[in-house]
Enzyme design. Structure first.
Site, PDB file in Angstrom:
ATOM      1  N   LYS A 154       9.010 -27.600  29.082  1.00 49.18           N
ATOM      2  CA  LYS A 154       8.939 -26.254  28.498  1.00 49.18           C
ATOM      3  C   LYS A 154       8.046 -26.259  27.251  1.00 49.18           C
ATOM      4  CE  LYS A 154      10.592 -22.881  29.541  1.00 49.18           C
ATOM      5  NZ  LYS A 154      10.093 -21.826  30.490  1.00 49.18           N
ATOM      6  N   THR A 196      12.768 -21.640  25.437  1.00 49.13           N
ATOM      7  CA  THR A 196      14.135 -22.056  25.151  1.00 49.13           C
ATOM      8  C   THR A 196      14.250 -22.723  23.780  1.00 49.13           C
ATOM      9  OG1 THR A 196      15.763 -23.744  25.785  1.00 49.13           O
ATOM     10  CG2 THR A 196      13.527 -24.119  26.527  1.00 49.13           C
ATOM     11  N   ASP A 197      15.425 -22.655  23.194  1.00 45.68           N
ATOM     12  CA  ASP A 197      15.668 -23.353  21.923  1.00 45.68           C
ATOM     13  C   ASP A 197      15.561 -24.871  22.087  1.00 45.68           C
ATOM     14  OD1 ASP A 197      18.069 -23.817  23.312  1.00 45.68           O
ATOM     15  OD2 ASP A 197      19.359 -22.882  21.798  1.00 45.68           O
ATOM     16  N   GLU A 198      15.636 -25.353  23.329  1.00 48.93           N
ATOM     17  CA  GLU A 198      15.639 -26.807  23.541  1.00 48.93           C
ATOM     18  C   GLU A 198      14.317 -27.455  23.148  1.00 48.93           C
ATOM     19  OE1 GLU A 198      17.708 -28.316  26.912  1.00 48.93           O
ATOM     20  OE2 GLU A 198      18.815 -26.459  27.173  1.00 48.93           O
ATOM     21  N   PRO A 203      22.462 -38.811  29.246  1.00 54.89           N
ATOM     22  CA  PRO A 203      21.580 -39.652  28.417  1.00 54.89           C
ATOM     23  C   PRO A 203      20.708 -38.784  27.503  1.00 54.89           C
ATOM     24  CG  PRO A 203      21.086 -39.924  30.783  1.00 54.89           C
ATOM     25  CD  PRO A 203      22.211 -38.947  30.681  1.00 54.89           C
ATOM     26  N   TYR A 226      13.139 -31.921  30.780  1.00 52.35           N
ATOM     27  CA  TYR A 226      13.118 -30.453  30.874  1.00 52.35           C
ATOM     28  C   TYR A 226      12.514 -29.837  29.614  1.00 52.35           C
ATOM     29  CZ  TYR A 226      14.787 -25.735  30.037  1.00 52.35           C
ATOM     30  OH  TYR A 226      14.841 -24.411  29.676  1.00 52.35           O
TER      31      TYR A 226
HETATM   32  P1  TYD Z   1      24.035 -26.778  30.162  1.00 45.74           P
HETATM   33  O1  TYD Z   1      24.708 -25.562  30.685  1.00 45.74           O
HETATM   34  O2  TYD Z   1      23.506 -27.774  31.142  1.00 45.74           O
HETATM   35  O3  TYD Z   1      22.889 -26.275  29.183  1.00 45.74           O
HETATM   36  P2  TYD Z   1      21.953 -27.129  28.131  1.00 45.74           P
HETATM   37  O4  TYD Z   1      22.015 -28.564  28.453  1.00 45.74           O
HETATM   38  O5  TYD Z   1      20.649 -26.547  28.460  1.00 45.74           O
HETATM   39  O6  TYD Z   1      22.464 -26.796  26.771  1.00 45.74           O
HETATM   40  O7  TYD Z   1      25.023 -27.536  29.210  1.00 45.74           O
HETATM   41  C1  TYD Z   1      25.608 -26.920  28.088  1.00 45.74           C
HETATM   42  C2  TYD Z   1      26.391 -27.977  27.362  1.00 45.74           C
HETATM   43  O8  TYD Z   1      27.485 -28.375  28.197  1.00 45.74           O
HETATM   44  C3  TYD Z   1      25.595 -29.252  27.087  1.00 45.74           C
HETATM   45  O9  TYD Z   1      25.991 -29.778  25.832  1.00 45.74           O
HETATM   46  C4  TYD Z   1      26.022 -30.179  28.215  1.00 45.74           C
HETATM   47  C5  TYD Z   1      27.453 -29.762  28.485  1.00 45.74           C
HETATM   48  N1  TYD Z   1      27.912 -29.957  29.886  1.00 45.74           N
HETATM   49  C6  TYD Z   1      29.081 -30.670  30.156  1.00 45.74           C
HETATM   50  O10 TYD Z   1      29.770 -31.144  29.229  1.00 45.74           O
HETATM   51  N2  TYD Z   1      29.448 -30.832  31.460  1.00 45.74           N
HETATM   52  C7  TYD Z   1      28.728 -30.319  32.488  1.00 45.74           C
HETATM   53  O11 TYD Z   1      29.107 -30.528  33.668  1.00 45.74           O
HETATM   54  C8  TYD Z   1      27.549 -29.566  32.206  1.00 45.74           C
HETATM   55  C9  TYD Z   1      26.716 -28.970  33.301  1.00 45.74           C
HETATM   56  C10 TYD Z   1      27.170 -29.404  30.868  1.00 45.74           C
END
Ligand code: TYD
Length: 337
Positions: free
Chosen positions: A155, A127-129, A276, A151
């Protein structure tokens, strides 16, 4: 007649099942064994359309269990493609241990199986993360990993094991690092399916913080095609970024989902306490994968509209999920926000 045999771990999850469907549809000479632990995100319904294919075989098991992995390898496979992972950042904040078991220990067990059985190719889906957040510019494969959530750290730990096996034992490994992925069959804890299904149910959507975080979106079919392409054409020991090239702030994306579901912005959006350590922005340089001949084909506006249409049509798929154990998770995750 199937001449190539691929073991797909985590093949009942979101990206894994898209890969299984793609491979069985587009490659006549490949047989697929899926090894999947059937945790909350693994769902046999995701491969229902190909499960009757004689080239498909299923083994239930955990990648951290070497006995199950050996059983899935059977009398030999040509490649292992590892999709099996705990993947949700918010869950990793509540409970990091499962992430380390699957994403780090599980990867190690698979790498050992590759060595023991002399398997010709191992592809780690990452993942890019792992690059951490990038304030400006783009992450290239040469950048160091700098994970910031449990997470992402799990990874990155898996990726570092994979690369170390290449250096130490010349294990024929590849890594793909995809950007945020969307499309049909995505478990509704992630932003797009959570928001779409909430909106279809007439519920509000929880936007974290100011909603100005940026993610780069890649359609799951393009992601699956990229992984197959790297598996077949990549150079062992290398990492390939698979970026969608569709950067949006979360609030821009939310606005579009609200429009596609015919809801109103003011009634639908609920700003809630931020995650967080929330990474502000991810952005990938996918030049290397593009030079290998892969490029995303799905236009973002069309892909998003089709995805919303899919969730609209497939309540039979997501309603049972949202009414089950998901409910407790949702309460635990969002009640206090
Ligand atoms: P997510 O789908 O959890 O993927 P990632 O954290 O791996 O990028 O989240 C995508 C973006 O959306 C991230 O910036 C967090 C935000 N988000 C919200 O604002 N509300 C939510 O309920 C969720 C699940 C994510």
């Amino acid at each position: 007649m199937a001449q190539r045999r691929w073991l797909v771990t985590g093949g009942l999850g979101f990206i894994g099942s898209a890969f299984v469907r793609l491979v069985l549809r587009e490659r006549d000479d490949v047989a697929v064994t899926v090894l999947d632990a059937l945790t909350y995100a693994g769902n046999p319904a995701n491969v229902a359309e190909v499960a009757g294919d004689p080239r498909y075989r299923f083994v239930q098991g955990d990648i951290a269990d070497a006995v199950r992995v050996d059983e899935a390898v059977g009398d030999g496979v040509d490649a292992i493609v590892n999709f099996a992972a705990e993947t949700h950042v918010d869950r990793s904040i509540l409970d990091p241990e499962a992430f380390i078991r699957t994403d780090v220990l599980g990867t190690h067990v698979l790498l050992e199986a590759v060595r023991r059985h002399g398997i010709a190719r191992y592809l780690q889906v990452s993942t890019d993360e792992v690059y951490g957040h990038v304030e400006s510019g783009v992450s290239t494969e040469a950048d160091p990993v700098c994970p910031r959530s449990p997470y992402a750290a799990s990874k990155a730990g898996g990726d570092l094991q994979v690369l170390a096996y290449h250096t130490t034992y010349e294990t024929p490994v590849l890594i793909t690092r995809g950007s945020n992925t969307y499309g049909p069959y995505q478990y509704p804890e992630k932003l797009i399916p959570l928001f779409v299904t909430n909106l279809l149910e007439g519920e509000q959507v929880p936007v974290y913080g100011d909603g100005l975080q940026v993610r780069d979106w890649l359609h799951v079919d393009d992601h699956a095609r990229g992984i197959a392409h790297v598996l077949e054409h990549g150079t062992p020991g290398h990492v390939y970024n698979l970026g969608g090239g569709n950067s949006r702030t979360n609030i821009e994306l939310t606005r579009e989902l609200i429009r596609l579901t015919g809801r109103s912005f003011d009634e639908s959006v609920r700003y809630v306490t931020d995650r967080p350590g929330h990474d502000r922005r991810y952005a990938l340089d996918a030049t290397k994968a593009r030079s290998l001949g892969w490029f995303p084909r799905v236009d973002f506006a069309n892909g998003l509209a089709d995805t919303v249409a899919w969730y609209r049509a497939r309540e039979d798929w997501w309603r049972p999920i949202k009414s089950g154990a998901f409910r407790d998770y949702y309460r635990r995750q969002y009640a206090l926000r």
